[in-house]
Write a protein that holds these residues in place. Structure first.
Motif, PDB file in Angstrom:
ATOM      1  N   GLY A  19      17.369   7.398  52.027  1.00 48.25           N
ATOM      2  CA  GLY A  19      18.510   7.223  51.078  1.00 48.25           C
ATOM      3  C   GLY A  19      19.604   6.809  51.490  1.00 48.25           C
ATOM      4  O   GLY A  19      19.945   6.745  52.685  1.00 48.25           O
ATOM      5  N   ILE A  20      20.397   6.046  50.773  1.00 46.91           N
ATOM      6  CA  ILE A  20      21.329   5.177  51.329  1.00 46.91           C
ATOM      7  C   ILE A  20      22.485   5.173  50.227  1.00 46.91           C
ATOM      8  O   ILE A  20      22.380   5.217  49.013  1.00 46.91           O
ATOM      9  N   ASP A  21      23.751   5.430  50.713  1.00 46.79           N
ATOM     10  CA  ASP A  21      24.993   5.658  50.050  1.00 46.79           C
ATOM     11  C   ASP A  21      26.270   5.391  50.996  1.00 46.79           C
ATOM     12  O   ASP A  21      26.203   5.185  51.931  1.00 46.79           O
ATOM     13  N   GLU A  22      27.275   5.229  50.155  1.00 48.28           N
ATOM     14  CA  GLU A  22      28.693   4.784  50.694  1.00 48.28           C
ATOM     15  C   GLU A  22      29.750   5.553  50.456  1.00 48.28           C
ATOM     16  O   GLU A  22      29.658   6.472  49.491  1.00 48.28           O
ATOM     17  N   ALA A  23      30.863   5.482  51.157  1.00 45.39           N
ATOM     18  CA  ALA A  23      32.089   6.206  50.872  1.00 45.39           C
ATOM     19  C   ALA A  23      33.240   5.026  51.071  1.00 45.39           C
ATOM     20  O   ALA A  23      33.034   4.484  52.062  1.00 45.39           O
ATOM     21  N   MET A  44      13.904  20.733  52.826  1.00 46.46           N
ATOM     22  CA  MET A  44      14.787  21.574  52.011  1.00 46.46           C
ATOM     23  C   MET A  44      16.193  21.739  52.853  1.00 46.46           C
ATOM     24  O   MET A  44      15.829  22.651  53.768  1.00 46.46           O
ATOM     25  N   ILE A  45      17.371  21.283  52.848  1.00 46.75           N
ATOM     26  CA  ILE A  45      18.447  21.944  53.479  1.00 46.75           C
ATOM     27  C   ILE A  45      19.279  22.631  52.652  1.00 46.75           C
ATOM     28  O   ILE A  45      19.802  22.243  51.615  1.00 46.75           O
ATOM     29  N   GLU A  46      19.415  23.836  52.815  1.00 47.02           N
ATOM     30  CA  GLU A  46      20.145  24.679  51.833  1.00 47.02           C
ATOM     31  C   GLU A  46      21.520  24.334  51.857  1.00 47.02           C
ATOM     32  O   GLU A  46      22.356  24.045  52.937  1.00 47.02           O
ATOM     33  N   GLY A  47      22.160  24.188  50.947  1.00 44.91           N
ATOM     34  CA  GLY A  47      23.542  23.503  50.418  1.00 44.91           C
ATOM     35  C   GLY A  47      23.887  22.253  50.394  1.00 44.91           C
ATOM     36  O   GLY A  47      24.799  21.801  49.976  1.00 44.91           O
ATOM     37  N   LEU A  48      22.759  21.408  50.667  1.00 48.54           N
ATOM     38  CA  LEU A  48      22.928  20.081  50.448  1.00 48.54           C
ATOM     39  C   LEU A  48      23.393  19.856  48.803  1.00 48.54           C
ATOM     40  O   LEU A  48      22.579  20.074  48.043  1.00 48.54           O
ATOM     41  N   ASP A  49      24.227  18.724  48.879  1.00 51.32           N
ATOM     42  CA  ASP A  49      24.466  18.304  47.285  1.00 51.32           C
ATOM     43  C   ASP A  49      25.488  16.881  47.404  1.00 51.32           C
ATOM     44  O   ASP A  49      25.826  16.421  48.630  1.00 51.32           O
ATOM     45  N   ASP A  50      25.675  16.402  46.588  1.00 54.05           N
ATOM     46  CA  ASP A  50      26.454  15.329  46.190  1.00 54.05           C
ATOM     47  C   ASP A  50      27.772  15.553  47.074  1.00 54.05           C
ATOM     48  O   ASP A  50      28.449  16.656  46.601  1.00 54.05           O
ATOM     49  N   SER A  51      28.180  14.735  47.932  1.00 54.43           N
ATOM     50  CA  SER A  51      29.383  14.864  48.688  1.00 54.43           C
ATOM     51  C   SER A  51      30.611  15.258  47.775  1.00 54.43           C
ATOM     52  O   SER A  51      31.435  16.038  48.187  1.00 54.43           O
ATOM     53  N   LYS A  52      30.607  14.583  46.639  1.00 47.98           N
ATOM     54  CA  LYS A  52      31.835  14.873  46.066  1.00 47.98           C
ATOM     55  C   LYS A  52      32.027  16.213  45.319  1.00 47.98           C
ATOM     56  O   LYS A  52      32.926  16.682  44.810  1.00 47.98           O
ATOM     57  N   SER A  56      35.690  19.944  51.854  1.00 47.94           N
ATOM     58  CA  SER A  56      35.832  19.047  53.108  1.00 47.94           C
ATOM     59  C   SER A  56      34.968  20.129  54.326  1.00 47.94           C
ATOM     60  O   SER A  56      34.189  19.562  55.001  1.00 47.94           O
ATOM     61  N   ARG A  57      35.400  21.266  54.324  1.00 52.24           N
ATOM     62  CA  ARG A  57      34.670  22.148  55.288  1.00 52.24           C
ATOM     63  C   ARG A  57      33.138  22.331  55.256  1.00 52.24           C
ATOM     64  O   ARG A  57      32.375  22.378  56.098  1.00 52.24           O
ATOM     65  N   LYS A  58      32.709  22.344  53.958  1.00 53.25           N
ATOM     66  CA  LYS A  58      31.350  22.236  53.452  1.00 53.25           C
ATOM     67  C   LYS A  58      30.542  21.043  54.041  1.00 53.25           C
ATOM     68  O   LYS A  58      29.605  21.148  54.534  1.00 53.25           O
ATOM     69  N   ARG A  59      31.305  19.929  53.573  1.00 52.17           N
ATOM     70  CA  ARG A  59      30.548  18.519  54.034  1.00 52.17           C
ATOM     71  C   ARG A  59      30.573  18.552  55.758  1.00 52.17           C
ATOM     72  O   ARG A  59      29.460  17.862  56.165  1.00 52.17           O
ATOM     73  N   VAL A 128      21.295   5.208  39.659  1.00 46.95           N
ATOM     74  CA  VAL A 128      22.489   5.679  39.217  1.00 46.95           C
ATOM     75  C   VAL A 128      22.678   7.022  39.378  1.00 46.95           C
ATOM     76  O   VAL A 128      21.873   7.887  38.838  1.00 46.95           O
ATOM     77  N   ASP A 129      23.978   7.469  40.004  1.00 46.80           N
ATOM     78  CA  ASP A 129      24.020   9.028  40.250  1.00 46.80           C
ATOM     79  C   ASP A 129      22.899   9.534  41.114  1.00 46.80           C
ATOM     80  O   ASP A 129      22.813  10.744  41.237  1.00 46.80           O
ATOM     81  N   GLY A 130      22.478   8.590  41.886  1.00 48.40           N
ATOM     82  CA  GLY A 130      21.262   9.057  43.040  1.00 48.40           C
ATOM     83  C   GLY A 130      22.016  10.220  44.059  1.00 48.40           C
ATOM     84  O   GLY A 130      21.042  10.904  44.356  1.00 48.40           O
ATOM     85  N   ASP A 131      22.992  10.268  44.345  1.00 47.88           N
ATOM     86  CA  ASP A 131      23.463  11.198  45.189  1.00 47.88           C
ATOM     87  C   ASP A 131      23.496  12.597  44.556  1.00 47.88           C
ATOM     88  O   ASP A 131      23.490  13.741  45.349  1.00 47.88           O
TER      89      ASP A 131
END
Length: 205
Positions: A19-23, A44-52, A56-59, A128-131
């Motif tokens: 998977g590829i994304d940018e910031a 499966m990674i518990e808590g994983l979601d779109d960074s937005k 900040s702490r969770k990221r 689109v909105d893949g994250d």
């Protein structure tokens, strides 16, 4: 909601799907950063979601989990100078290609956030909105965001007064006010400030 079976179900026959994304496409300063992540099938990674959607702490917490769980990940950045040279869209594509190339285990297929192909050397699909849908893209969004935020926090110490640690280079009122007070810093994207320069031409110097 993330679809944990997406990579395996939608890319049958490929064994290393990244998977590829940018910031950082929108800020007035600093680089654009891209990440590529290959997750193990069934991971499966518990808590994983779109960074937005994460604090900040969770990221920060998720960054370490992703690096631990991933088969491979790659991160690349394109700086403000290059962005001014080739424009932000092409710089984003360049960062994405760099992230894919940086994978320690080569990918044979890529799922890319957005609707435009970055021109990878492997088969790819834009989402689109893949994250918010694909786990590996969500993971990439976090690696890219955290990496860029760390860079801007370092730049806050290098160029005090701009509060880069707060807005990360985005065009807030406080950021524009700081540019008026201190001028343009060495890491500002001048191509993003054209209208501002027209209003305040003395800032070009």
């Amino acid at each position: 909601m993330l679809d944990w079976g997406y990579e395996a179900r939608e890319t049958g026959g490929y064994t290393a799907v990244c998977g590829i994304d940018e910031a950082g496409r929108g800020p007035l300063a600093g680089p654009v950063v891209a990440a590529a992540v290959i997750l193990p099938e069934g991971c499966m990674i518990e808590g994983l979601d779109d960074s937005k959607k994460l604090s900040s702490r969770k990221r920060e917490q998720m960054f370490d989990k992703i690096c631990e769980k991933a088969i491979a990940y790659g991160i690349a950045e394109v700086d403000h100078t290059r962005i001014d040279e080739i424009n932000i869209l092409q710089a984003t594509f360049e960062a994405m290609r760099g992230a894919a190339a940086a994978l320690t285990v080569p990918a044979d297929f890529a799922l890319v956030d957005g609707n435009r192909s970055p021109g990878l050397s492997i088969p790819e699909r834009c989402i689109v909105d893949g994250d918010a849908i694909v786990p590996s893209i969500a993971a990439a969004s976090i690696l890219a965001k955290v990496t860029r935020d760390h860079f801007m926090e370092l730049m806050a110490a290098e160029y005090p007064g701009y509060s880069f640690e707060r807005h990360k280079g985005y065009g807030t009122k406080a950021h524009y006010a700081a540019i008026l007070e201190y001028g343009v810093s060495p890491i500002h994207r001048r191509s993003f400030l054209k209208k501002f320069f027209q209003k305040y031409p003395h800032l070009k110097e």
